[in-house]
Design an enzyme around this catalytic site. Sequence first.
Site, PDB file in Angstrom:
ATOM      1  N   LYS A  54      33.130  40.655  50.767  1.00  0.00           N
ATOM      2  CA  LYS A  54      32.774  41.681  49.781  1.00  0.00           C
ATOM      3  C   LYS A  54      31.536  41.248  49.007  1.00  0.00           C
ATOM      4  O   LYS A  54      30.606  42.025  48.813  1.00  0.00           O
ATOM      5  CB  LYS A  54      33.944  41.933  48.822  1.00  0.00           C
ATOM      6  CG  LYS A  54      35.042  42.786  49.441  1.00  0.00           C
ATOM      7  CD  LYS A  54      36.299  42.821  48.596  1.00  0.00           C
ATOM      8  CE  LYS A  54      37.406  43.564  49.349  1.00  0.00           C
ATOM      9  NZ  LYS A  54      38.729  43.420  48.758  1.00  0.00           N
ATOM     10  N   GLN A  98      41.636  41.416  43.623  1.00  0.00           N
ATOM     11  CA  GLN A  98      42.117  41.272  44.999  1.00  0.00           C
ATOM     12  C   GLN A  98      43.647  41.188  45.019  1.00  0.00           C
ATOM     13  O   GLN A  98      44.238  40.343  44.345  1.00  0.00           O
ATOM     14  CB  GLN A  98      41.499  40.008  45.628  1.00  0.00           C
ATOM     15  CG  GLN A  98      41.846  39.801  47.081  1.00  0.00           C
ATOM     16  CD  GLN A  98      41.254  40.868  48.010  1.00  0.00           C
ATOM     17  OE1 GLN A  98      40.102  41.266  47.856  1.00  0.00           O
ATOM     18  NE2 GLN A  98      42.051  41.329  48.959  1.00  0.00           N
ATOM     19  N   ASP A 121      38.706  50.581  43.386  1.00  0.00           N
ATOM     20  CA  ASP A 121      39.777  50.638  44.388  1.00  0.00           C
ATOM     21  C   ASP A 121      40.521  51.975  44.315  1.00  0.00           C
ATOM     22  O   ASP A 121      41.242  52.338  45.243  1.00  0.00           O
ATOM     23  CB  ASP A 121      40.784  49.500  44.137  1.00  0.00           C
ATOM     24  CG  ASP A 121      40.714  48.422  45.208  1.00  0.00           C
ATOM     25  OD1 ASP A 121      40.135  48.682  46.275  1.00  0.00           O
ATOM     26  OD2 ASP A 121      41.249  47.323  44.967  1.00  0.00           O
TER      27      ASP A 121
END
Length: 298
Positions: A54, A98, A121
């Site tokens: 990422k 995460q 997200d």
Amino acid sequence: MTASIIDGKVFSQKVRDEVARDVARLKKDHNITPGLAVILLGEDPASQVYVRNKAKQTAEAGMTSFEFKLPPETTQEELLAKVNALNVDPAVNGILVQLPLPNHIDEAAIIEAIAPAKDVDGFHVINTGLLATGGKGMVPCTPLGCIMMLKDTLGSLSGRRAIVVGRSNIVGKPMAQLLLAESCTVTIAHSRTQDLADEVRRADIVVAAVGRPEMIKGDWIKKGAVVIDVGINRIDAPERGEGKTRLVGDVDFEGASKNASAITPVPGGVGPMTIALLLANTVTATCYQNGIDPASLR
Ligand code: NDP
């Protein structure tokens, strides 16, 4: 019929190129450089690989990448304090924690602590609510990638019969909402579904997000259907040598390819799209935060 392959590597490169172009426009026309902060708590090897990828792709797209690796013993309060600091940091437009988090952390509380406008997200309840009510929020990356692939393959999805197998908050449910928003007739199947084969056989679009290797059989797929396989499962591959493994999806790829008109492979299908859409979401979030219409960048 032999299905055409929906190539996630090629598609995700296209999305990343578009993101890089949008970032360049944001810099040139608005003097803004989007920033994405990723928090990793603990030492899970798979999560470390994801976070490294990422950060690399964020930088390659011309954005600022902020990486925070916190020790596994980090407390809930310490993690919340980090999230709160990023919420008010003007250089940070997107925040991603995460998952999964260690057991001593209340995952839901952390997700709800992220400012909805920076929730790239799309897991915050405000964003899931906006998705469900047709509002303008952040949409979870994996389902967003799937819907883009479907629209690219089929054009209009309106009126098509779709089935989503799996009802998780991160894939199944938002996927079903996106298909509904495209005017599909949507079935959501799960572990209590009575006759899954029968349900799948009726569908023009099959999205599998179960986490069970090759569970969806080739002869369940209607002739001409489009199959999107989200599943990533590692199985033993003795044919490759002792102790070797390989990745397979939730769909029997060989069998399904005989009936489907198009299908995503595993690996190389949905997987590469997820990070690309994370970058795209960071651009979208940056635009919303600054009152810029993302379409005006193109
Ligand atoms: P979850 O485990 O959270 O959800 C799995 C879903 O599958 C549940 O809703 C469950 O039903 C359903 N299910 C389980 N067994 C059956 C069955 N026998 N028949 C029908 N439905 C069943 O998984 P996720 O949604 O997080 O992920 C699904 C898969 O997608 C995984 O392989 C994961 O690795 C992959 N994934 C891939 C991503 C990518 O980037 N490509 C991103 C995210 C996930 P119930 O609710 O009744 O228990």
